[in-house]
Enzyme design. Structure first.
Site, PDB file in Angstrom:
ATOM      1  N   PHE A 120       0.817  -1.219   0.000  1.00 18.17           N
ATOM      2  CA  PHE A 120       0.000   0.000   0.000  1.00 18.17           C
ATOM      3  C   PHE A 120       0.847   1.265   0.000  1.00 18.17           C
ATOM      4  CE2 PHE A 120       0.820  -0.024   4.538  1.00 18.17           C
ATOM      5  CZ  PHE A 120       0.651   1.280   4.963  1.00 18.17           C
ATOM      6  N   LYS A 121       2.069   1.173   0.486  1.00 23.18           N
ATOM      7  CA  LYS A 121       2.899   2.365   0.614  1.00 23.18           C
ATOM      8  C   LYS A 121       3.327   2.933  -0.735  1.00 23.18           C
ATOM      9  CE  LYS A 121       4.028   1.010   5.248  1.00 23.18           C
ATOM     10  NZ  LYS A 121       5.000   0.653   6.285  1.00 23.18           N
ATOM     11  N   ASP A 122       3.195   2.128  -1.786  1.00 22.96           N
ATOM     12  CA  ASP A 122       3.473   2.655  -3.128  1.00 22.96           C
ATOM     13  C   ASP A 122       2.533   3.803  -3.486  1.00 22.96           C
ATOM     14  OD1 ASP A 122       5.585   0.903  -3.892  1.00 22.96           O
ATOM     15  OD2 ASP A 122       4.128  -0.671  -4.342  1.00 22.96           O
TER      16      ASP A 122
END
Length: 528
Positions: A120-122
């Site tokens: 999700f950090k992308d």
């Protein structure tokens, strides 16, 4: 056009205010060790529910980001270009698609792992990397050969996914050097391989003896270090950087509209509750900002693993490293099957505490007073390991948030249940997502028992299961013809762990030891 109050930023500890968006992003952490937040949370335009209803993720991102970024800082055309570039790297056309996991129970899964590092950090760090580059190109415009250039030394700590997402967002960026500290032996093999096999000269991986909290403490100390902070422009990629929270607000709006479009014509407006597997509090905090802006979120559910400081806070009003009063304590950071959540102190929780202090302790308007209160709370946490808030602060937190604690045993059981039980079968959850779904399944059962109607749960899926094959195999080995290669591993991961690596070991999580390594690496780059 001058920035409005919602487009300027202040520190949660009261020591500074009036920062531009660019300054807040490039500094990352305020000089008083506080975190940057907007001086005012913007309200949605009056026609948002209709005007935004059918927008693509990229167009929706532009609309949300524009409320926080003045066009005098980033012109609209440039912001649209930054957004388009940031999400061109995603594998799914919807960027963050919403999946009906168990339709009859109104349980949905928000898939956030379709970016280049499958986490999700992308969603945030592809944007942050492009922001850094945009600001540096502008600062260095017109500089001739031999002139000193404006550079950025980005330092971050990771419990797994932040590191690879930051590295993929910053690799090869001109005038940027990135240093990622990870706790040695405490990230998954795939996560470690994703980070250490990136060989770009501006990327530096440090494998540090200690825990994630130790690494995070070192990073925070470096930002106020009397030598390093003055000799280099330091930047942050951890979720202490406001731009990370800002980018994550978008997928709450995107999932809201996706859910509405999936409902039958004429269906009543749903009551939406988001369930968020939470470690450093950034992901669920983005939902809080979306709600404060005007998105009709019925409740935000914090789902923790055994490292449960946030669950214990909502049950007791004590924000403490060790528990008392019969609530189970972890006795320090406990290694679990969801390692990215193995965090003792959730840095972003300080941002929520500031808003609670403003509402309950500072009359709703006295920003300086709120900063003083937060500084006192954080000083207590650092000195004695405990901060105790008033009943009014706790009640305000409980108004918007609830929490669930999910054990490793529940995590394994949830992975198995979703893989084997129709209609979700044979869907595979990663263990962090399973912490969220495990909590959501409990809440679905409670909702049925109470007879509540039209309640929909959206559980956030934070990573691809292939990044945590140990936990997945533990849950599914020998079950329903489960096969890791067939059901889980993406082609991008094949051979990853055997590629050439570049990483430096740091014996202990000590500030001076890490500083010396950073300076050595910068010298090799010609930056010192």
């Amino acid at each position: 056009m001058a920035p409005t109050a919602s487009q300027t930023y202040l520190s949660t500890r009261g020591g500074s205010s009036g920062f531009s968006f660019e300054a807040a992003v490039l500094k990352g952490l305020a000089s008083d060790n506080g975190l940057f937040i907007p001086e005012a949370i913007p309200s949605l335009p009056s026609n948002w529910s209709t005007a935004w209803a059918d927008l693509s993720f990229q167009d929706l991102a532009y609309e949300v980001l524009s409320l926080y970024i003045s066009p005098s800082e980033i012109p609209s055309k440039d912001l649209k270009t930054l957004v388009a570039k940031s999400y061109s790297t995603f594998r799914h056309p919807e960027i963050t698609p919403l999946k009906a996991l168990i339709p009859e129970d109104n349980l949905h899964l928000l898939e956030l792992f379709h970016g280049p590092t499958f986490a999700f950090k992308d969603v945030a760090l592809q944007f942050v990397g492009n922001l850094f580059e945009y600001f540096l190109v502008r600062k260095n415009a017109g500089k001739g050969e031999g002139e000193k250039r404006h550079t950025l030394t980005v330092i971050g700590a990771t419990s797994g996914d932040t590191g690879s997402a930051a590295i993929y967002g910053l690799r090869g960026k001109k005038d940027v050097s990135v240093f990622i500290l990870h706790p040695k032996g405490r990230v998954s093999p795939i996560q470690e391989a994703q980070m250490t096999t990136v060989l770009d000269s501006n990327v530096h991986n440090l494998s540090v003896g200690g825990t994630f909290d130790d690494c995070q403490d070192v990073v925070k100390s470096l930002f106020s270090h009397p030598i390093l902070s003055k000799s280099h422009n330091l930047g942050a990629v951890n979720s202490i950087n406001w731009a990370r929270i800002l980018a994550q607000i978008v997928y709450y709006y995107h999932s809201y509209f996706s859910l509405l479009r999936s409902l039958p014509t004429g269906a009543p407006t749903p009551r939406i509750r988001y369930v968020v597997p939470t470690g450093n509090f950034g992901d669920v905090l983005a939902g809080y900002f979306a709600q404060r802006m005007g998105l009709p979120i019925d409740r935000l559910v914090i789902s923790t693993n055994s490292n449960d400081i946030l669950d214990r806070f909502l049950k007791t009003g004590r924000y403490e490293k060790e528990a008392r009063g019969g609530i189970p304590a972890t006795g320090g950071v406990k290694e679990t099957l969801s390692p990215a959540m193995d965090i003792l102190v959730s840095s972003n929780f300080e941002r929520l505490l500031w808003y609670l202090a403003l509402e309950c302790e500072a009359g709703g308007t006295n920003h300086a007073k709120a900063g003083e209160v937060v500084k006192g709370w954080m000083d207590d946490l650092k000195s004695v390991g405990t901060t105790i808030v008033s009943d009014s602060v706790l009640a305000a937190a409980r108004r918007d948030f609830s929490s669930e604690r999910v054990s490793d045993e529940d995590t394994v059981a949830t992975i198995k249940r979703i893989f084997t039980t129709p209609p979700s079968a044979p869907y595979v959850l990663d263990p962090h997502t399973a912490v969220g779904v495990g909590a959501a399944l409990r809440l679905v059962a409670q909702t049925k028992q109470k007879g509540e109607e039209n309640v929909h749960y959206i559980s956030l899926s934070t990573a691809h299961p292939a990044k945590f094959n140990h936990a997945v195999d533990m849950a599914l080995a020998g079950v329903n013809n489960y096969d890791f290669e067939a059901h889980v591993r993406p082609t991008e991961f094949i051979g990853l762990e055997s590629r050439e690596r570049r990483v430096r070991d740091v014996l202990r999580a000590e500030v001076e030891l890490v500083r010396s390594v950073i300076e050595e690496e910068l010298e090799r780059e010609g930056r010192f």
